[in-house]
Write a protein that holds these residues in place. Structure first.
Motif, PDB file in Angstrom:
ATOM      1  N   SER A 139       0.823  -1.177  -0.003  1.00 35.15           N
ATOM      2  CA  SER A 139       0.012   0.069  -0.062  1.00 35.15           C
ATOM      3  C   SER A 139       0.826   1.326  -0.020  1.00 35.15           C
ATOM      4  CB  SER A 139      -0.999  -0.107   1.250  1.00 35.15           C
ATOM      5  OG  SER A 139      -1.257   1.224   1.495  1.00 35.15           O
ATOM      6  N   TYR A 152      -2.132  -0.370  10.579  1.00 40.86           N
ATOM      7  CA  TYR A 152      -2.319  -0.734   9.345  1.00 40.86           C
ATOM      8  C   TYR A 152      -1.059  -0.622   8.527  1.00 40.86           C
ATOM      9  CZ  TYR A 152      -3.970  -1.005   4.535  1.00 40.86           C
ATOM     10  OH  TYR A 152      -4.069  -1.091   3.149  1.00 40.86           O
ATOM     11  N   GLY A 183      -3.222   3.064  -3.860  1.00 46.93           N
ATOM     12  CA  GLY A 183      -3.380   4.289  -3.168  1.00 46.93           C
ATOM     13  C   GLY A 183      -4.761   4.333  -2.467  1.00 46.93           C
TER      14      GLY A 183
END
Ligand SMILES: NC(=O)c1ccc[n+]([C@@H]2O[C@H](COP(=O)([O-])OP(=O)(O)OC[C@H]3O[C@@H](n4cnc5c(N)ncnc54)[C@H](O)[C@@H]3O)[C@@H](O)[C@H]2O)c1
Ligand SMILES: CC(=O)[C@H](C)O
Length: 257
Positions: A139, A152, A183
């Motif tokens: 990510s 996260y 994104g």
């Protein structure tokens, strides 16, 4: 013989988009999800489109489920070529409220899942004596740590680290390990993130945090599963044979690395 790709967490969201693209690319696809209903519905859709696929329910955080997933893929299609560690979960919390339960859940799915999936796939590639590709969901949060997404973000930094080390250790077995770093995509994950984040602000309405993040995208729109699938399709292809250990950002311009 058609190549075979496993995509975890492909009942919904980005994983479904990735699996669909790989199916269109000519792969036999093995869908996986912890949510049996979702993965069955996706399988039905794929079959109606003429894609060759099976669905295997499993929890990526369980090592035995990951090895079973590979076993079922090989049983049905005879081999394994690509394993996409896509499944992941979100956690929203201010740093001072992070607790053990949040840490354990997030690390167990996002990090243990990637490690066990990579081990199961690599084990099969080595047994086959063929080249293989592992492609992990990282990510932008694996490159930059976002407020309220501390746990996260930490899991995605760990995914980046395991992508690097697995690529180094498995290269001699002809196995490439890379990661895609999306994104902001409007999947169920972002519905949950937005819902949790806005609770901490008196002046924000549902949707406002998602909009704030999307407004920060240079290319001016949120991400679609197809945008992510384009990158994964490339990483799964022979054209990416000289790439390993990379965590590639596809975000329309949010973080610049
Ligand atoms: N949506 C985004 O903006 C975004 C951005 C960057 C990275 N990502 C990453 O991309 C991946 C997919 O995200 P998404 O937005 O599609 O999420 P999502 O929540 O919309 O879908 C995730 C899927 O994974 C499944 N799943 C959850 N836990 C599982 C488990 N233990 N075992 C097997 N399946 C499980 C869910 O049932 C669901 O079908 C995740 O790793 C996420 O962290 C998403
Ligand atoms: C959910 C995710 O990884 C980014 C922060 O959008």
């Amino acid at each position: 013989m058609a190549k075979v790709a496993v995509v975890t967490g492909s009942g919904n969201g980005l994983g479904k988009g990735i699996a669909h693209r790989l199916g269109k690319d000519g792969f036999n696809v093995v869908l996986n999800d912890i949510n049996q209903e979702a993965v069955n519905a996706t399988l039905e859709e794929f079959k109606n489109e003429g894609l060759k696929a099976i669905a295997v329910k499993g929890d990526v955080s369980k090592r035995e489920d990951q090895f079973n997933l590979v076993k079922q893929a090989v049983k049905e299609f005879g081999q394994l070529d690509v394993f996409v560690n896509n499944a992941g979960i979100d956690v929203v919390s201010p740093f001072m409220e992070i607790d053990a339960d949040q840490l354990n859940k997030a690390f167990s799915v996002n990090v243990h899942g990637v490690v066990f999936g990579t081990q199961a796939a690599a084990n099969q590639f080595i047994e086959q004596g063929t080249k293989g590709k592992v492609i992990n969901a990282c990510s932008i949060a694996g490159h930059e740590s976002f407020e309220m997404l501390g746990t996260y973000s930490a899991t995605k930094h760990a995914v980046k680290s395991f992508t690097h080390v697995a690529a180094k250790e498995l290269a001699s077995n002809n196995i490439r390990v890379n990661a895609y770093c999306p994104g902001v995509a409007g999947t169920a994950m972002w519905d949950r993130i937005d819902e949790e984040m806005v609770k901490y602000y008196d002046d924000l309405q549902p949707g406002d945090k998602y909009k704030e993040f999307v407004d920060g995208i240079s290319l001016g729109r949120s991400q679609e599963p197809e945008d992510v699938a384009n990158l994964v399709s490339f990483l799964a292809s022979d054209d990416a044979d000289y790439i390993t250990g990379q965590t590639i950002v596809t975000d329309g311009g949010i973080v610049f690395r």
